[in-house]
Design a protein around this motif. Structure first.
Motif, PDB file in Angstrom:
ATOM      1  N   PHE A   4      53.597  34.627  41.704  1.00  0.00           N
ATOM      2  CA  PHE A   4      52.945  35.704  41.193  1.00  0.00           C
ATOM      3  C   PHE A   4      53.978  36.839  40.969  1.00  0.00           C
ATOM      4  CE2 PHE A   4      50.763  39.935  41.788  1.00  0.00           C
ATOM      5  CZ  PHE A   4      50.070  40.010  40.709  1.00  0.00           C
ATOM      6  N   ASP A   5      54.835  37.010  42.261  1.00  0.00           N
ATOM      7  CA  ASP A   5      55.939  38.251  42.126  1.00  0.00           C
ATOM      8  C   ASP A   5      57.009  37.789  41.032  1.00  0.00           C
ATOM      9  OD1 ASP A   5      54.684  39.529  44.068  1.00  0.00           O
ATOM     10  OD2 ASP A   5      55.846  38.772  45.730  1.00  0.00           O
ATOM     11  N   TYR A   6      57.314  36.348  41.045  1.00  0.00           N
ATOM     12  CA  TYR A   6      57.879  35.768  39.833  1.00  0.00           C
ATOM     13  C   TYR A   6      57.566  36.456  38.538  1.00  0.00           C
ATOM     14  CZ  TYR A   6      59.994  32.941  36.406  1.00  0.00           C
ATOM     15  OH  TYR A   6      60.465  32.553  35.251  1.00  0.00           O
ATOM     16  N   GLN A   7      56.563  36.246  38.218  1.00  0.00           N
ATOM     17  CA  GLN A   7      55.693  36.582  36.987  1.00  0.00           C
ATOM     18  C   GLN A   7      55.797  38.030  36.671  1.00  0.00           C
ATOM     19  OE1 GLN A   7      55.484  34.113  34.894  1.00  0.00           O
ATOM     20  NE2 GLN A   7      53.679  33.684  34.879  1.00  0.00           N
ATOM     21  N   CYS A   8      55.778  38.944  37.856  1.00  0.00           N
ATOM     22  CA  CYS A   8      55.803  40.332  37.556  1.00  0.00           C
ATOM     23  C   CYS A   8      56.971  40.667  37.514  1.00  0.00           C
ATOM     24  CB  CYS A   8      55.184  40.882  38.994  1.00  0.00           C
ATOM     25  SG  CYS A   8      53.392  40.782  39.368  1.00  0.00           S
TER      26      CYS A   8
ATOM     27  N   LYS B 205      43.684  52.388  36.869  1.00  0.00           N
ATOM     28  CA  LYS B 205      43.132  52.023  38.429  1.00  0.00           C
ATOM     29  C   LYS B 205      42.213  50.616  38.243  1.00  0.00           C
ATOM     30  CE  LYS B 205      42.724  56.642  40.012  1.00  0.00           C
ATOM     31  NZ  LYS B 205      42.091  57.801  40.558  1.00  0.00           N
ATOM     32  N   GLU B 206      42.370  49.849  39.381  1.00  0.00           N
ATOM     33  CA  GLU B 206      41.465  48.635  39.553  1.00  0.00           C
ATOM     34  C   GLU B 206      40.029  49.068  39.360  1.00  0.00           C
ATOM     35  OE1 GLU B 206      40.909  45.598  43.110  1.00  0.00           O
ATOM     36  OE2 GLU B 206      43.000  46.024  42.646  1.00  0.00           O
ATOM     37  N   GLN B 207      39.346  48.318  38.776  1.00  0.00           N
ATOM     38  CA  GLN B 207      37.964  48.594  38.652  1.00  0.00           C
ATOM     39  C   GLN B 207      37.130  47.057  38.998  1.00  0.00           C
ATOM     40  OE1 GLN B 207      36.281  49.327  34.673  1.00  0.00           O
ATOM     41  NE2 GLN B 207      38.204  48.675  34.016  1.00  0.00           N
TER      42      GLN B 207
ATOM     43  N   VAL C   8      43.600  42.463  35.541  1.00  0.00           N
ATOM     44  CA  VAL C   8      44.042  41.176  34.850  1.00  0.00           C
ATOM     45  C   VAL C   8      45.099  40.293  36.236  1.00  0.00           C
ATOM     46  CG1 VAL C   8      45.575  39.998  33.286  1.00  0.00           C
ATOM     47  CG2 VAL C   8      44.010  41.957  32.443  1.00  0.00           C
ATOM     48  N   LYS C   9      45.759  41.074  36.647  1.00  0.00           N
ATOM     49  CA  LYS C   9      46.541  40.454  37.968  1.00  0.00           C
ATOM     50  C   LYS C   9      45.704  39.955  39.055  1.00  0.00           C
ATOM     51  CE  LYS C   9      49.467  43.763  38.000  1.00  0.00           C
ATOM     52  NZ  LYS C   9      50.379  44.866  38.775  1.00  0.00           N
TER      53      LYS C   9
ATOM     54  N   LYS D   1      45.043  35.895  39.930  1.00  0.00           N
ATOM     55  CA  LYS D   1      45.380  35.622  41.445  1.00  0.00           C
ATOM     56  C   LYS D   1      43.899  34.888  41.901  1.00  0.00           C
ATOM     57  CE  LYS D   1      47.327  38.214  44.251  1.00  0.00           C
ATOM     58  NZ  LYS D   1      47.709  39.498  45.080  1.00  0.00           N
ATOM     59  N   TYR D   2      42.961  35.287  41.798  1.00  0.00           N
ATOM     60  CA  TYR D   2      41.785  34.546  42.180  1.00  0.00           C
ATOM     61  C   TYR D   2      41.630  33.235  41.399  1.00  0.00           C
ATOM     62  CZ  TYR D   2      36.799  34.134  43.386  1.00  0.00           C
ATOM     63  OH  TYR D   2      35.560  33.645  43.834  1.00  0.00           O
TER      64      TYR D   2
END
Length: 265
Positions: free
Chosen positions: A27-31, A49-51, A95-96, A100-101
């Motif tokens: 995930f960090d690599y994709q970021c 902001k995350e919702q 989205v991130k 991950k989920y």
């Protein structure tokens, strides 16, 4: 010192093992690959902001398993990531989190239970994330989102009598394309004259971020050389301009007659 190795029998023939990326390191690599901030330093602007909570994510296993990786551009990326109701309102942080989920629940090697999918279906999940995890990619898909209602009701006598109820949602829907965030909505008969003037001025000079790069027909990544890529880029750019002009004309032909019958104060 000398060692002697006694080899008995023979080695088995080599086999090919497919290894699929998984976990926070990937995930960090994709970021970093898409110029996003990794989990150690997630920083979002006020409008990012995350919702989303995990309970909001809906895994449509049947739909995901029906997909083919070669047709990934035809899939509903939001549905694939389990956030079909957020769509354009989803932030990159949402989205991130959804991705991950989905990785935890659907990975062909790591997940357990009935949400596990095969390699091809998981590729479709990755493609959805890659498209939506950056602003430009997300806007490209949002611009052609088949779930968006482009319909503008006809200007009939009945609709004129119910003007605010019928046409208010049209203005509200199209406001999402505005570059300017302070979008005046269709109000009511009691609006002050200054607000009505602001409404007219804004919508007659409406500036949209909607674009059509997602529909590019020429795949530049398949070009054999730099010159060919430049040529394909030129063709795609010309086609995007044509589509935007065409869509803008369609929008104007629908909205401008609507603006002309806005009830006057």
């Amino acid at each position: 010192m000398t060692f002697t190795v006694d080899v008995r029998g023979s080695l088995s023939p080599p086999t090919i093992a497919y290894v699929y990326p998984f976990g926070l390191a990937y995930f960090d690599y994709q970021c970093s690959r898409y110029n996003l901030v990794g989990q150690e330093g997630d920083v979002d602007s006020e409008d990012e902001k995350e919702q989303l909570s995990e309970s909001d994510i809906v895994i449509d296993v049947k739909y995901i398993k029906s997909l083919e990786a070669k047709d990934w551009k035809e899939q509903d990326h939001y549905r694939v990531l389990g956030i079909p109701n957020l769509r354009v309102k989803a932030s990159t942080k949402d989205v991130k989190k959804a991705y991950k989920y989905m990785v935890l629940k659907c990975h062909p090697d790591k997940s357990q239970g009935n949400t596990k999918v095969d390699e091809e279906a998981f590729t479709c999940i990755q493609k959805a994330y890659e498209q939506l995890c950056v602003i430009d990619g997300k806007r490209a898909y949002d611009s052609i989102d088949p779930n968006f209602d482009n319909e503008v009701p006809n200007v009939t006598e009945h609709n004129k009598q119910n003007f605010y109820k019928v046409f208010g949602p049209v203005i509200e829907r199209n406001a999402q394309w505005s570059i300017n965030k302070n979008v005046p909505m269709l109000g009511s008969d009691s609006d002050e004259i200054d607000y009505v003037n602001d409404f007219y001025n804004f919508w007659y000079d409406f500036k949209s971020w909607r674009e059509y790069s997602y529909l590019d027909e020429e795949e530049r990544d398949k070009a054999d050389c730099k010159e060919e890529r430049r040529y394909l880029d030129k063709l795609n750019k010309q086609e995007r301009v044509r589509r935007k002009k065409e869509k803008s004309t369609d929008c104007d032909s629908a909205l401008i007659p609507l603006l002309k019958i806005v009830p006057k104060v």
